[in-house]
Design a protein around this motif. Structure first.
Motif, PDB file in Angstrom:
ATOM      1  N   LEU A  51       0.815  -1.208   0.000  1.00 10.28           N
ATOM      2  CA  LEU A  51       0.000   0.000   0.000  1.00 10.28           C
ATOM      3  C   LEU A  51       0.852   1.263   0.000  1.00 10.28           C
ATOM      4  CD1 LEU A  51      -2.851  -0.908   2.521  1.00 10.28           C
ATOM      5  CD2 LEU A  51      -2.873  -1.058   0.034  1.00 10.28           C
ATOM      6  N   PRO A  52       0.342   2.337  -0.610  1.00  3.53           N
ATOM      7  CA  PRO A  52       1.069   3.617  -0.598  1.00  3.53           C
ATOM      8  C   PRO A  52       1.035   4.248   0.788  1.00  3.53           C
ATOM      9  CG  PRO A  52      -1.073   3.870  -1.667  1.00  3.53           C
ATOM     10  CD  PRO A  52      -0.883   2.399  -1.434  1.00  3.53           C
ATOM     11  N   PHE A  53       1.817   5.317   0.961  1.00  2.00           N
ATOM     12  CA  PHE A  53       1.986   5.958   2.255  1.00  2.00           C
ATOM     13  C   PHE A  53       0.663   6.422   2.852  1.00  2.00           C
ATOM     14  CE2 PHE A  53       2.449   9.873   4.697  1.00  2.00           C
ATOM     15  CZ  PHE A  53       3.307   9.471   5.699  1.00  2.00           C
ATOM     16  N   LEU A  54      -0.185   7.071   2.050  1.00  2.00           N
ATOM     17  CA  LEU A  54      -1.426   7.639   2.558  1.00  2.00           C
ATOM     18  C   LEU A  54      -2.349   6.557   3.118  1.00  2.00           C
ATOM     19  CD1 LEU A  54      -3.169  10.108   3.027  1.00  2.00           C
ATOM     20  CD2 LEU A  54      -4.100   9.833   0.704  1.00  2.00           C
ATOM     21  N   GLU A  55      -2.493   5.458   2.419  1.00  6.73           N
ATOM     22  CA  GLU A  55      -3.364   4.387   2.881  1.00  6.73           C
ATOM     23  C   GLU A  55      -2.795   3.710   4.126  1.00  6.73           C
ATOM     24  OE1 GLU A  55      -4.471   1.655  -0.132  1.00  6.73           O
ATOM     25  OE2 GLU A  55      -5.349   3.178  -1.440  1.00  6.73           O
ATOM     26  N   LYS A  56      -1.480   3.613   4.202  1.00  6.51           N
ATOM     27  CA  LYS A  56      -0.876   3.063   5.416  1.00  6.51           C
ATOM     28  C   LYS A  56      -1.096   4.000   6.598  1.00  6.51           C
ATOM     29  CE  LYS A  56       3.335   2.205   3.900  1.00  6.51           C
ATOM     30  NZ  LYS A  56       4.727   1.681   3.925  1.00  6.51           N
ATOM     31  N   ALA A  57      -1.068   5.293   6.339  1.00  7.21           N
ATOM     32  CA  ALA A  57      -1.313   6.260   7.404  1.00  7.21           C
ATOM     33  C   ALA A  57      -2.752   6.155   7.917  1.00  7.21           C
ATOM     34  CB  ALA A  57      -1.035   7.676   6.904  1.00  7.21           C
ATOM     35  N   VAL A  58      -3.692   5.941   6.996  1.00 10.18           N
ATOM     36  CA  VAL A  58      -5.092   5.776   7.392  1.00 10.18           C
ATOM     37  C   VAL A  58      -5.259   4.516   8.239  1.00 10.18           C
ATOM     38  CG1 VAL A  58      -7.430   5.345   6.550  1.00 10.18           C
ATOM     39  CG2 VAL A  58      -5.993   7.046   5.411  1.00 10.18           C
ATOM     40  N   PRO A 284       6.478 -13.300  10.336  1.00 12.60           N
ATOM     41  CA  PRO A 284       6.362 -12.935  11.764  1.00 12.60           C
ATOM     42  C   PRO A 284       6.519 -11.453  12.040  1.00 12.60           C
ATOM     43  CG  PRO A 284       8.428 -14.086  11.313  1.00 12.60           C
ATOM     44  CD  PRO A 284       7.607 -14.209  10.076  1.00 12.60           C
ATOM     45  N   LEU A 285       7.056 -10.693  11.088  1.00 14.90           N
ATOM     46  CA  LEU A 285       7.158  -9.246  11.258  1.00 14.90           C
ATOM     47  C   LEU A 285       5.999  -8.508  10.608  1.00 14.90           C
ATOM     48  CD1 LEU A 285      11.002  -8.616  10.794  1.00 14.90           C
ATOM     49  CD2 LEU A 285       9.676  -8.790  12.911  1.00 14.90           C
ATOM     50  N   GLY A 286       5.045  -9.251  10.041  1.00 14.34           N
ATOM     51  CA  GLY A 286       3.838  -8.638   9.501  1.00 14.34           C
ATOM     52  C   GLY A 286       3.886  -8.397   8.007  1.00 14.34           C
ATOM     53  N   LEU A 287       2.693  -8.221   7.441  1.00 15.86           N
ATOM     54  CA  LEU A 287       2.558  -7.951   6.009  1.00 15.86           C
ATOM     55  C   LEU A 287       2.438  -6.469   5.707  1.00 15.86           C
ATOM     56  CD1 LEU A 287      -0.033 -10.747   5.072  1.00 15.86           C
ATOM     57  CD2 LEU A 287       2.461 -10.834   4.865  1.00 15.86           C
ATOM     58  N   GLY A 288       2.395  -5.654   6.747  1.00 13.76           N
ATOM     59  CA  GLY A 288       2.281  -4.219   6.540  1.00 13.76           C
ATOM     60  C   GLY A 288       0.908  -3.695   6.907  1.00 13.76           C
ATOM     61  N   LEU A 289       0.844  -2.407   7.202  1.00 17.64           N
ATOM     62  CA  LEU A 289      -0.425  -1.775   7.555  1.00 17.64           C
ATOM     63  C   LEU A 289      -1.397  -1.837   6.380  1.00 17.64           C
ATOM     64  CD1 LEU A 289       0.894   1.374   9.464  1.00 17.64           C
ATOM     65  CD2 LEU A 289      -0.140  -0.681  10.437  1.00 17.64           C
ATOM     66  N   GLY A 290      -2.660  -2.103   6.698  1.00 14.47           N
ATOM     67  CA  GLY A 290      -3.682  -2.193   5.663  1.00 14.47           C
ATOM     68  C   GLY A 290      -3.799  -3.558   5.036  1.00 14.47           C
ATOM     69  N   ALA A 291      -2.977  -4.522   5.481  1.00 19.54           N
ATOM     70  CA  ALA A 291      -3.035  -5.869   4.913  1.00 19.54           C
ATOM     71  C   ALA A 291      -4.213  -6.662   5.452  1.00 19.54           C
ATOM     72  CB  ALA A 291      -1.734  -6.612   5.195  1.00 19.54           C
ATOM     73  N   SER A 292      -4.832  -6.149   6.510  1.00 17.79           N
ATOM     74  CA  SER A 292      -5.962  -6.835   7.123  1.00 17.79           C
ATOM     75  C   SER A 292      -6.865  -5.795   7.769  1.00 17.79           C
ATOM     76  CB  SER A 292      -5.479  -7.841   8.172  1.00 17.79           C
ATOM     77  OG  SER A 292      -6.545  -8.590   8.698  1.00 17.79           O
TER      78      SER A 292
END
Length: 412
Positions: A51-58, A284-292
């Motif tokens: 995801l791009p920065f803005l969507e990760k921030a949301v 184990p370190l995650g898929l990133g913000l917004g992945a779920s």
């Protein structure tokens, strides 16, 4: 109006910081919550996830905003909050919700069908209307029974809100001698919670409702309630076996499918949980913000399903999940330890928070409960307020009388 509630929290937090008159002493839970916030913030800037920065921030905002709510309660002046007064407002809310529920039942009409619920979900969350009633599948069972939500967003949130009310009733009307003495509003609120939890048909909330009553009986050592629970469980089993399938076959099928995990909703939850757990094991370190979670579902994707714990684990990995769980465990443990040491309004707050923290455990297994402002804000604000009480009391010398302590530090 969506960001207004968050703006109000930030304003309240700013005022609390500005008016802070004594040295702030960090507690263990403060470090845990701040560590969770900072650790999750890293995922906004690190190149983790597509995801791009803005969507990760949301996504970061929706995942961590409870931190601001917690510290608003943590920093607020105790003299500004009169718990017994404001707790009454929560009881009025559940009573009004049950009144609207009566209208829904008598008309067999979801209130959300009249308020543009489906349009809101379509335009803001890109979700098409689903189910037999043009809302979403959460408003009905697999057997076609309607699940009502009153003026809450959905039956799941309605059920969880009922748990908040039940916790407040228990804390507000239990005196220092562990006697439960509700007034007229309290009795009406109790009836309202029972009525609401029944027609919300939220299995997770119903299970939590019963568990909370049992925990309350254990904490207050109320033998009458304990014996009544054992009797009701036995009677309930007999009722289910001999009468339920005759009087309410649809409800019988719904309960049977839930217990045997053959209900499509239950099966869907389990499959989603397994997918989420598998993703956490692989990454184990995650898929990133917004992945779920909610943001992921708006794009038609997402891993982990509606499970607060797995959603956090999928996004920020084992470390983020561990910090989040540690915060909840610490709060439950602290409430349990302090309950019999406190008196007056502090005791009310402690018991209420204890039951809330225990009550939301099961609903969090089947929903992203932090996305509900009502549930999340109330639980975390009270958490911060309670830690504020505990942090102050831990500084009081042993020779200070309890009466003096109550008059000076417990005016909440």
């Amino acid at each position: 109006m969506q960001p207004l509630k968050e703006l109000l929290i930030l304003v309240a937090l700013g005022i609390s910081v500005w008016e802070l008159k004594r040295k702030f002493r960090f507690q263990t839970i403060d470090y845990i919550i701040l560590a969770y916030f900072v650790y999750t913030l890293l995922y906004v800037f690190l190149p983790v996830g597509p995801l791009p920065f803005l969507e990760k921030a949301v996504s970061f905002k929706s995942t961590t905003f409870f931190v601001f709510v917690y510290f608003t309660g943590r920093l607020i002046s105790l003299k500004e909050i009169y718990i017994s007064k404001y707790f009454q407002f929560f009881l009025v809310v559940i009573i009004l919700a049950s009144v609207l529920l009566v209208f829904e039942i008598l008309t067999s009409q979801h209130f959300q069908s009249l308020t543009g619920y489906a349009d809101f979900n379509f335009y803001y969350y890109n979700q098409e209307p689903e189910g037999n009633y043009g809302l979403s599948w959460t408003f009905e069972t697999s057997t076609g029974l309607k699940r009502f939500a009153s003026f809450f967003a959905n039956p799941i949130e309605f059920g969880a809100a009922t748990l908040i009310s039940l916790s407040i009733i228990a804390g507000l009307y239990t005196n220092d001698q562990y006697k439960f003495k509700p007034n007229t509003i309290g009795i009406l609120a109790i009836i309202a919670t029972q009525f609401s939890i029944l027609f919300a048909l939220s299995r997770a909330s119903l299970a939590s409702y019963l568990i909370m009553i049992y925990i309350y009986a254990l904490v207050t050592k109320n033998k009458l309630i304990l014996r009544s629970i054992y009797f009701m469980v036995a009677a309930g089993v007999l009722y289910f076996i001999f009468f339920l399938f005759v009087l309410h076959p649809d409800l019988y099928d719904f309960i049977y499918e839930t217990i045997t995990f053959t209900n499509p909703s239950s099966v869907g939850h389990i499959i989603a949980w397994l997918e989420g757990i598998e993703a956490i094991v692989k990454q184990p370190l995650g898929l990133g913000l917004g992945a779920s979670g909610v943001l992921a579902s708006t794009t038609g994707g997402g891993t982990g399903g509606e499970n607060q714990y797995i959603i956090i684990g999928v996004q920020t990995g084992i470390i983020g999940l561990t910090l989040y769980l540690a915060a909840h465990i610490y709060l439950i443990r602290t409430c349990w330890i302090w309950y019999r040491k406190l008196t007056g309004k502090n005791k009310t707050l402690c018991l209420t928070l204890l039951l809330i923290q225990i009550g939301v455990i099961i609903p969090m297994l089947t929903s992203e409960l932090e996305s509900s402002a009502y549930i999340s804000y109330v639980s975390w604000f009270l958490s911060g307020l309670f830690i504020n009480v505990v942090s102050y009391k831990s500084l009081i010398p042993a020779h200070v009388s309890s009466k003096h302590l109550e008059s000076q530090a417990a005016k909440i």
